[in-house]
Design an enzyme around this catalytic site. Structure first.
Site, PDB file in Angstrom:
ATOM      1  CE  LYS A  13      25.468  75.281 -14.655  1.00  0.00           C
ATOM      2  NZ  LYS A  13      25.284  73.820 -14.628  1.00  0.00           N
ATOM      3  NE  ARG A  88      27.846  75.448 -20.013  1.00  0.00           N
ATOM      4  CZ  ARG A  88      26.606  75.738 -19.685  1.00  0.00           C
ATOM      5  NH1 ARG A  88      26.287  76.917 -19.261  1.00  0.00           N
ATOM      6  NH2 ARG A  88      25.662  74.849 -19.803  1.00  0.00           N
ATOM      7  NE  ARG A 127      17.040  69.751 -15.302  1.00  0.00           N
ATOM      8  CZ  ARG A 127      18.215  70.284 -15.545  1.00  0.00           C
ATOM      9  NH1 ARG A 127      18.619  71.338 -14.862  1.00  0.00           N
ATOM     10  NH2 ARG A 127      19.003  69.762 -16.468  1.00  0.00           N
ATOM     11  NE  ARG A 160      17.328  71.752 -19.403  1.00  0.00           N
ATOM     12  CZ  ARG A 160      18.391  72.299 -18.816  1.00  0.00           C
ATOM     13  NH1 ARG A 160      18.227  73.074 -17.765  1.00  0.00           N
ATOM     14  NH2 ARG A 160      19.602  72.080 -19.283  1.00  0.00           N
ATOM     15  NE  ARG A 171      23.082  69.267 -20.713  1.00  0.00           N
ATOM     16  CZ  ARG A 171      22.037  69.072 -19.885  1.00  0.00           C
ATOM     17  NH1 ARG A 171      21.173  68.098 -20.122  1.00  0.00           N
ATOM     18  NH2 ARG A 171      21.869  69.839 -18.853  1.00  0.00           N
TER      19      ARG A 171
HETATM   20  P1  AP5 Z   1      19.460  72.828 -11.570  1.00  0.00           P
HETATM   21  O1  AP5 Z   1      19.525  73.951 -10.604  1.00  0.00           O
HETATM   22  O2  AP5 Z   1      18.476  72.865 -12.672  1.00  0.00           O
HETATM   23  O3  AP5 Z   1      20.945  72.538 -12.133  1.00  0.00           O
HETATM   24  P2  AP5 Z   1      21.820  73.337 -13.169  1.00  0.00           P
HETATM   25  O4  AP5 Z   1      23.230  73.259 -12.695  1.00  0.00           O
HETATM   26  O5  AP5 Z   1      21.236  74.666 -13.444  1.00  0.00           O
HETATM   27  O6  AP5 Z   1      21.685  72.363 -14.403  1.00  0.00           O
HETATM   28  P3  AP5 Z   1      21.495  72.658 -15.960  1.00  0.00           P
HETATM   29  O7  AP5 Z   1      21.138  71.350 -16.595  1.00  0.00           O
HETATM   30  O8  AP5 Z   1      20.607  73.825 -16.157  1.00  0.00           O
HETATM   31  O9  AP5 Z   1      22.936  73.008 -16.366  1.00  0.00           O
HETATM   32  P4  AP5 Z   1      23.495  73.039 -17.789  1.00  0.00           P
HETATM   33  O10 AP5 Z   1      24.778  73.733 -17.557  1.00  0.00           O
HETATM   34  O11 AP5 Z   1      23.590  71.744 -18.468  1.00  0.00           O
HETATM   35  O12 AP5 Z   1      22.348  73.803 -18.597  1.00  0.00           O
HETATM   36  P5  AP5 Z   1      22.114  75.302 -19.015  1.00  0.00           P
HETATM   37  O13 AP5 Z   1      20.689  75.564 -18.872  1.00  0.00           O
HETATM   38  O14 AP5 Z   1      23.065  76.237 -18.382  1.00  0.00           O
HETATM   39  O15 AP5 Z   1      19.260  71.492 -10.698  1.00  0.00           O
HETATM   40  C1  AP5 Z   1      19.075  70.232 -11.335  1.00  0.00           C
HETATM   41  C2  AP5 Z   1      17.971  69.431 -10.620  1.00  0.00           C
HETATM   42  O16 AP5 Z   1      18.422  69.074  -9.313  1.00  0.00           O
HETATM   43  C3  AP5 Z   1      16.663  70.220 -10.415  1.00  0.00           C
HETATM   44  O17 AP5 Z   1      15.604  69.321 -10.566  1.00  0.00           O
HETATM   45  C4  AP5 Z   1      16.766  70.734  -8.968  1.00  0.00           C
HETATM   46  O18 AP5 Z   1      15.494  70.863  -8.372  1.00  0.00           O
HETATM   47  C5  AP5 Z   1      17.584  69.626  -8.302  1.00  0.00           C
HETATM   48  N1  AP5 Z   1      18.500  70.124  -7.253  1.00  0.00           N
HETATM   49  C6  AP5 Z   1      19.317  71.220  -7.329  1.00  0.00           C
HETATM   50  N2  AP5 Z   1      20.072  71.335  -6.211  1.00  0.00           N
HETATM   51  C7  AP5 Z   1      19.734  70.267  -5.416  1.00  0.00           C
HETATM   52  C8  AP5 Z   1      20.167  69.817  -4.115  1.00  0.00           C
HETATM   53  N3  AP5 Z   1      21.101  70.460  -3.420  1.00  0.00           N
HETATM   54  N4  AP5 Z   1      19.615  68.690  -3.646  1.00  0.00           N
HETATM   55  C9  AP5 Z   1      18.678  68.017  -4.342  1.00  0.00           C
HETATM   56  N5  AP5 Z   1      18.215  68.393  -5.564  1.00  0.00           N
HETATM   57  C10 AP5 Z   1      18.746  69.500  -6.099  1.00  0.00           C
HETATM   58  O19 AP5 Z   1      22.461  75.220 -20.555  1.00  0.00           O
HETATM   59  C11 AP5 Z   1      21.698  74.422 -21.425  1.00  0.00           C
HETATM   60  C12 AP5 Z   1      22.314  74.420 -22.803  1.00  0.00           C
HETATM   61  O20 AP5 Z   1      22.320  75.767 -23.319  1.00  0.00           O
HETATM   62  C13 AP5 Z   1      23.781  73.980 -22.888  1.00  0.00           C
HETATM   63  O21 AP5 Z   1      23.906  72.577 -22.990  1.00  0.00           O
HETATM   64  C14 AP5 Z   1      24.204  74.697 -24.166  1.00  0.00           C
HETATM   65  O22 AP5 Z   1      23.700  74.023 -25.297  1.00  0.00           O
HETATM   66  C15 AP5 Z   1      23.514  76.026 -24.070  1.00  0.00           C
HETATM   67  N6  AP5 Z   1      24.287  77.047 -23.352  1.00  0.00           N
HETATM   68  C16 AP5 Z   1      23.953  77.617 -22.157  1.00  0.00           C
HETATM   69  N7  AP5 Z   1      24.870  78.536 -21.800  1.00  0.00           N
HETATM   70  C17 AP5 Z   1      25.799  78.541 -22.772  1.00  0.00           C
HETATM   71  C18 AP5 Z   1      27.017  79.275 -22.962  1.00  0.00           C
HETATM   72  N8  AP5 Z   1      27.452  80.154 -22.056  1.00  0.00           N
HETATM   73  N9  AP5 Z   1      27.742  79.005 -24.066  1.00  0.00           N
HETATM   74  C19 AP5 Z   1      27.321  78.127 -24.991  1.00  0.00           C
HETATM   75  N10 AP5 Z   1      26.178  77.399 -24.885  1.00  0.00           N
HETATM   76  C20 AP5 Z   1      25.428  77.605 -23.778  1.00  0.00           C
HETATM   77 MG    MG Z   2      20.371  75.580 -15.126  1.00  0.00          MG
END
Ligand code: AP5
Ligand code: MG
Length: 216
Positions: A13, A88, A127, A160, A171
């Site tokens: 994402k 979410r 990552r 992270r 998660r």
């Molecule tokens: P990356 O792009 O980092 O993936 P991502 O989908 O952004 O993963 P996240 O772990 O950030 O998602 P998440 O939903 O758990 O965390 P968030 O930060 O939103 O890619 C992952 C890896 O793969 C990277 O190393 C990248 O280089 C690689 N990659 C990507 N695409 C690739 C491809 N095509 N091929 C090969 N490699 C690839 O949220 C974190 C925490 O915050 C949550 O757990 C929660 O506690 C809180 N939170 C956030 N938003 C909310 C909300 N709206 N409501 C409540 N709590 C929230």
């Molecule tokens: Mg992310």
């Protein structure tokens, strides 16, 4: 154009949202990035957020909605917004529809990046993120030029705190159910498009661009 990117943790994402925002000059709003930054603050609020993140749990809906609302009121929304990690939950989805309507805007697209669990685990274990600017890398798929050093700002690359195996599994469990509800919500609104996460970053981006171009 306003769009959201849906997907399980590490589906890509953040990686794709950043590329979309650069290509189409959209504001990128990532609740995860905002919360991770807040969690580094020494305040009580920062400590409370850190607890949720480290445990792999969602922060309360009111908090996530408040963060997005505040950000939307500050930004210039003319070109549009790409939301990453928000909404979410069904409650957040309803709130986003309402907030955008209040601002005279609407959501045009919900892009769901579909990834299987094995790929998610591979992506999460490789990552690395910059401790200072939050830029994201992958040891095999998107490595930095210099080992453990951010290309963008020279900061140290770390894992992270919520990328530990047990937290990741938690998660995925938590998000799978909520994700299914969001998919139905946006299917009903007829704006859902699914993109497979297989292939490299550029391959996935090309698929997303095709969808955006026909909706521009
Ligand atoms: P990356 O792009 O980092 O993936 P991502 O989908 O952004 O993963 P996240 O772990 O950030 O998602 P998440 O939903 O758990 O965390 P968030 O930060 O939103 O890619 C992952 C890896 O793969 C990277 O190393 C990248 O280089 C690689 N990659 C990507 N695409 C690739 C491809 N095509 N091929 C090969 N490699 C690839 O949220 C974190 C925490 O915050 C949550 O757990 C929660 O506690 C809180 N939170 C956030 N938003 C909310 C909300 N709206 N409501 C409540 N709590 C929230
Ligand atoms: Mg992310």
């Amino acid at each position: 154009m306003n769009l959201i990117i849906l997907g399980l943790p590490a589906a890509g994402k953040g990686t794709q949202a950043k590329k979309i925002s650069q290509e189409y000059n959209l504001t990128h709003i990532s609740t995860g990035d905002i919360l991770r930054k807040a969690a580094t603050e020494k305040s009580l609020f920062g400590k409370e957020i850190k607890k949720y993140l480290d445990a792999g749990e969602l922060v309360p809906d009111e908090m996530a909605i408040g963060i997005v609302k505040e950000k939307l009121l500050k930004e210039d929304l003319d070109a549009g917004v790409v939301f990453d990690g928000f909404p979410r939950t069904p409650k957040q989805a309803e709130a986003l529809t309402e907030i955008l309507a209040e601002l005279g805007k609407k959501l045009d697209l919900a892009i769901y990046i579909k990834a299987d669990e094995a790929e998610i685990i591979r992506r999460i274990s490789g990552r690395r993120v910059c401790r200072d600017c939050g830029a994201s890398y992958h040891l095999d798929y998107n490595p930095p030029e210099k080992e453990r050093v951010c290309d963008r700002c020279g900061g140290k690359l770390i894992q992270r705190s919520d990328d530990q195996e047990e937290t990741v599994k938690k998660r995925i469990r938590l998000h799978s159910k909520l994700l299914a509800q969001l998919i139905s919500y946006y299917e009903e609104k007829a704006i859902l498009k699914t993109v497979l996460s297989k292939g490299g970053i550029e391959e996935v981006f090309a698929r997303i661009k095709e969808i955006i171009e026909v909706n521009l």
